[in-house]
Design an enzyme around this catalytic site. Structure first.
Site, PDB file in Angstrom:
ATOM      1  N   SER A 201       0.808  -1.225   0.000  1.00  0.00           N
ATOM      2  CA  SER A 201       0.000   0.000   0.000  1.00  0.00           C
ATOM      3  C   SER A 201       0.840   1.274   0.000  1.00  0.00           C
ATOM      4  CB  SER A 201      -0.965   0.004   1.184  1.00  0.00           C
ATOM      5  OG  SER A 201      -0.279  -0.168   2.403  1.00  0.00           O
ATOM      6  N   HIS A 254       1.183   4.833   4.290  1.00  0.00           N
ATOM      7  CA  HIS A 254       0.282   5.487   3.338  1.00  0.00           C
ATOM      8  C   HIS A 254       0.663   6.952   3.143  1.00  0.00           C
ATOM      9  CE1 HIS A 254      -3.114   2.380   4.321  1.00  0.00           C
ATOM     10  NE2 HIS A 254      -2.053   1.839   3.753  1.00  0.00           N
TER      11      HIS A 254
END
Length: 276
Positions: A201, A254
């Site tokens: 991610s 992230h």
């Protein structure tokens, strides 16, 4: 290479490309979501755009059909496949995109067979000072996923964004973005939660940031991301930060990944403008 336009209908794009060939201008077609028309000789861009405007006013003009007959392209340009899903996967993904996808799947299968802990002992961010020279660990944490939903979500975005970057900007650019974002997002995440984390991610968020900002600042790069999707990414970061869904998320990765992607896109778009 300069992208001139995109067409949804392959018949139309082939007619225009064939006509320009009769005028001594060579255009190429790249199939992505649509049929993209690219020009190698950028000095002819003004001429091509002027002819494109005339073509769009009357694409059924006999001269365009005649050009297609002359070039031998009178078919629809459509190729019907028995397995369109796999054809779409193959067309959008380059070799680096495929290698990373396959590596993630292999690691995921190994985690199901051997257990998460066993695989993490080999691939996780260095969790002991004696491991700091095992350099692969600074990147292989991105290959580990802890649920089917986790890997499916990340690989879908990786294929969509990474494939676009590789097809338009080359494998080298995708490798650079992947390595830098995996390294820096992993570093930030281990500061947040320690070394026991994994997932692609951080790299995916870097690609989101890169594709969006590069498309906004340098449309001729041929990559773009709808603003609604980057807003979704920001909402997802906020949701993870405040634990709105009760899910364990690598929030540090992230945020760091998104920042890396935006920074790289800003630099690359500046360099692209200087070359013009």
């Amino acid at each position: 290479m300069l992208m001139i336009t995109s067409f949804a209908n392959p018949r139309v794009v082939q007619a225009f490309v064939d006509y320009m060939a009769t005028q001594g201008v060579i255009l190429t077609i790249q199939q992505h979501n649509q049929s993209d028309v690219w020009l190698a000789d950028e000095s002819q861009a003004e001429r091509v755009r002027a002819e494109l405007a005339r073509f769009l006013e009357n694409p059924a003009d006999p001269r365009y059909l005649a050009a297609s007959w002359q070039a031998g392209h009178t078919g629809s340009g459509l190729h019907y496949r028995r397995y369109p899903f796999f054809a779409a996967l193959r067309e959008r993904a380059g070799p680096v995109t495929w290698v990373v996808m396959i590596a993630c799947v292999v690691v995921f299968i190994a985690m199901q067979i051997l257990g998460d802990q066993e695989v993490m002992l080999w691939l996780a961010w260095p969790f002991d000072p004696t491991l700091k020279f095992e350099f692969w660990r600074y990147f292989t944490h991105a290959l580990m996923h802890f649920s089917l939903m986790h890997i499916l979500f990340n690989l879908l975005w990786w294929w969509y964004l990474g494939g676009a970057v590789e097809k338009r900007l080359g494998s080298g650019k995708l490798i650079v973005i992947t390595l830098i974002s995996a390294l820096l997002s992993g570093y930030v995440q281990q500061k947040f939660s320690g070394p026991w984390f994994g997932g692609l991610s951080g790299v995916v968020y870097a690609l989101m940031g890169y594709v969006w900002l590069r498309g906004e600042r340098d449309p001729q790069s041929g990559i773009y991301l709808q603003r609604g999707l980057i807003i979704f990414a920001l909402i997802w970061i906020v949701a993870g930060w405040f634990d709105l869904f009760g899910m364990s998320m690598a929030n540090g990765a992230h945020i760091a990944g998104l920042a890396v992607g935006l920074a790289m896109a800003f630099v690359d778009s500046l360099n692209a403008r200087k070359r013009k």
